[in-house]
Scaffold this motif. Structure first.
Motif, short mmCIF file in Angstrom:
data_model
loop_
_atom_site.label_atom_id
_atom_site.label_comp_id
_atom_site.label_asym_id
_atom_site.label_seq_id
_atom_site.Cartn_x
_atom_site.Cartn_y
_atom_site.Cartn_z
N PRO A 17 0.78 -1.24 0.00
CA PRO A 17 0.00 0.00 0.00
C PRO A 17 0.82 1.29 0.00
O PRO A 17 0.57 2.17 -0.83
N ASN A 307 -9.91 -0.68 -4.09
CA ASN A 307 -9.86 -1.73 -3.08
C ASN A 307 -11.23 -2.00 -2.47
O ASN A 307 -11.52 -3.13 -2.06
N ASN A 312 -11.11 -5.53 -0.61
CA ASN A 312 -9.88 -5.67 0.17
C ASN A 312 -9.92 -4.74 1.39
O ASN A 312 -9.32 -3.67 1.41
N ARG A 315 -6.49 -3.97 3.16
CA ARG A 315 -5.67 -3.01 2.42
C ARG A 315 -6.21 -1.59 2.58
O ARG A 315 -5.43 -0.62 2.57
N LYS A 318 -4.79 -0.36 5.96
CA LYS A 318 -3.34 -0.18 5.90
C LYS A 318 -2.97 1.02 5.03
O LYS A 318 -2.08 1.81 5.38
#
Length: 445
Positions: A17, A307, A312, A315, A318
Motif C-alpha cells: 500500500p 480496493n 480488500n 488493504r 493499511k
C-alpha cells in the motif's frame, strides 16, 4: 491490453500500500504542481503586468468561481469513484458503461452550470460587498470562465477516468502541455494584445480545452476501456442514478465549502482592495505548499475506490494509515515554507506594491500554517470515505465548514479584525474533521 498496462491497473489492489500510494502520487503531484504554477502565473502576470486592482478583482471572483467549478470538480470526481470500483472488480463492460454515463451526465450538467453561473455572477458579486473599483474586473473574468465551463468539466472528467483506471502519468504529460500553452497565451494576450484580465481568462479556457481534447484522443488509442460503443450508452438511465447518488453529494460538498469561502470573502471585502490583494496572493501560496495534501487525497480516492470494489478491507485500513503518516510529514514541511518564505512568495505576485499588501497576506499564512495538519487529515479522510461510497458524511462535513467559517467571522472579527477572519478557516477545518473522525472510527471497527 498488454502486460504493462494490466500491471498499472492492478497495482492499487496488489502492491504494498505505501509503495503504490507513493508511486501513484508522484505523477499526480507533478501534474497538480504544473496546474498550480500556471494558476499562479495568471496571478503573477495580472499583478505585475496589469495591476493590483485587477488582481484583487480576479481574487474576488475566485470564491464564486469555486462555487461553480467546485461543483463540477466534485461531481466528476464522484463519477470516477464508480469507475474505479468497477476497475477494481475487473468488470470491463460495466467500466465502459460508467464512462459512457459520465460523459452524458457531464454534458447536461455543463449546460445547467453555465446558465446558472452567467445569470448569478453579478448579483453574487454585489451580495459579497465587492468594492466598486474591482467589480468590473471580477465580473468580466467570471463571465468568460463560465462561458468556457465545458472545458473545465471535460478536462476533469478525462483526468478522473484515467486515474480511476490507474494511470496518473498521462494527465501529467498533458498538464505540462496545457501549462506551457497557457503561460505563452497569457503573455501574448497581456503584452501584445493588451487584453488584460479578459485575455488571461480566455487563454486559460482555451489551454484547458486543448489539453483535455488531446489527452482524450491519446487515451482513446491507449486504453480499450475508453473505446465506447452504442450499447454502453444505451444503459444510461439505469446507470445515471448510481452515478448521481455518489457524484451529487461530492459536488454539493465542494459547493458548500465554496459558500463558506464566499462568506469569508464577503467579510474580507469590507477591509478594502489592499487586504483582498494580500489575501489572494497568500491563497495562491497556500494552494502551492498544501499541494501534497491534495495529491494524497486524490490518490486515496482512487486507492479506496479500487480496493473497496475488490473487497480488500485490510488493504483499505493499511493504506489509509500510511497516507496519514505521509500527509502529516508534508504538513510540517508546508508550515515551515509558509513561515520562513511566505513574504518572498507573496512578493512574486506584486510589482510597485504597498508593503501592507504583503503583510496582510503573510499574516494569513502565519495563522493557517499552524493548522495545516488539520487540513491534511481532513482532506485524506474525506477522500478515503468518498472512495468507499460514504458521500453523505463528507457532505455534512462541508456544511459544518460553512457554518464554522460564518460563525468564526461573526465571533472573531469584532475582537481581532482581519486576523479574526483568518482564524475562521482553521476553525472550520477542525470541526469538520471531528465529524469525519467519528464516522471513520465506526467504519474501522
Amino acid at each position: 491490453m498488454n502486460g504493462s498496462r494490466e500491471q498499472s491497473m492492478d497495482q492499487m489492489t496488489a502492491q504494498e500500500p505505501w509503495k503504490v500510494i507513493v508511486l501513484f502520487s508522484i505523477p499526480s503531484f507533478l501534474g497538480n504542481l504544473f496546474q498550480q504554477l500556471y494558476s499562479m502565473t495568471d496571478a503573477v502576470i495580472i499583478g505585475r503586468l496589469v495591476g493590483i486592482k485587477q488582481l484583487a478583482g480576479v481574487g474576488a471572483a475566485g470564491a464564486i468561481n469555486f462555487l461553480i467549478i467546485g461543483f463540477a470538480t466534485g461531481i466528476t470526481g464522484g463519477f470516477s469513484v464508480i469507475t474505479a470500483q468497477r476497475v477494481g472488480a475487473g468488470d470491463t463492460e460495466r467500466t465502459k458503461s460508467s464512462i459512457a454515463a459520465s460523459f452524458c451526465l457531464c454534458a447536461i450538467i455543463t449546460l445547467l452550470l453555465t446558465f446558472f453561473g452567467v445569470v448569478t455572477a453579478s448579483p453574487l458579486l454585489g451580495k459579497m460587498n465587492t468594492p466598486d473599483d474591482i467589480f468590473p474586473y471580477a465580473l468580466r473574468y467570471m463571465l468568460i470562465v463560465y462561458s468556457g465551463l465545458g472545458a473545465a468539466v471535460y478536462y476533469n472528467l478525462i483526468v478522473g477516468i484515467l486515474r480511476a483506471i490507474g494511470d496518473s502519468r498521462t494527465p501529467l504529460y498533458f498538464l505540462v502541455l496545457s501549462s506551457v500553452l497557457n503561460i505563452i497565451l497569457d503573455l501574448a494576450a497581456v503584452i501584445w494584445l493588451h487584453a488584460g484580465v479578459t485575455g488571461v481568462a480566455v487563454s486559460t479556457v482555451f489551454a484547458q480545452f486543448f489539453s483535455a481534447a488531446v489527452c482524450h484522443l491519446y487515451a482513446h488509442r491507449k486504453y480499450p476501456q475508453i473505446r465506447l460503443e452504442k450499447r454502453h450508452f444505451s444503459v444510461f438511465f439505469s446507470e445515471a442514478w448510481r452515478h448521481i447518488r455518489i457524484g451529487l453529494p461530492m459536488a454539493l460538498q465542494f459547493s458548500v465549502t465554496a459558500v463558506g469561502i464566499m462568506i469569508l470573502q464577503a467579510y474580507l471585502n469590507r477591509f478594502g482592495s489592499l487586504v483582498i490583494a494580500g489575501y489572494v496572493a497568500a491563497s495562491k501560496v497556500e494552494n502551492l505548499v498544501t499541494l501534497p495534501f491534495t495529491t494524497l487525497a486524490i490518490t486515496m480516492e482512487v486507492y479506496c475506490g479500487q480496493n473497496y470494489g475488490a473487497g480488500n478491507k485490510a488493504r483499505l485500513r493499511k493504506g489509509i494509515r500510511s497516507s496519514i503518516f505521509m500527509g502529516l510529514g508534508t504538513a510540517v514541511f508546508a508550515a515551515f515554507i509558509s513561515v520562513f518564505l511566505g513574504r518572498q512568495f507573496i512578493g512574486l505576485f506584486l510589482d510597485h506594491y504597498d508593503a501592507r499588501v504583503v503583510e496582510y497576506g503573510y499574516q494569513y499564512l502565519l495563522i493557517i500554517a499552524v493548522f495545516f495538519w488539520l487540513l491534511c487529515s481532513l482532506q485524506l479522510l474525506r477522500s478515503a470515505l468518498q472512495g468507499m461510497e460514504e458521500a453523505l458524511v463528507p457532505l455534512a462535513g462541508g456544511v459544518i465548514e460553512l457554518i464554522a467559517r460564518w460563525a468564526g467571522c461573526i465571533i472573531f472579527i469584532p475582537y481581532a479584525g482581519y486576523a479574526g477572519a483568518c482564524l475562521s478557516t482553521p476553525l472550520a477545518w477542525g470541526l469538520a474533521l471531528i465529524l469525519l473522525l467519528i464516522r471513520f472510527a465506526r467504519i474501522m471497527k
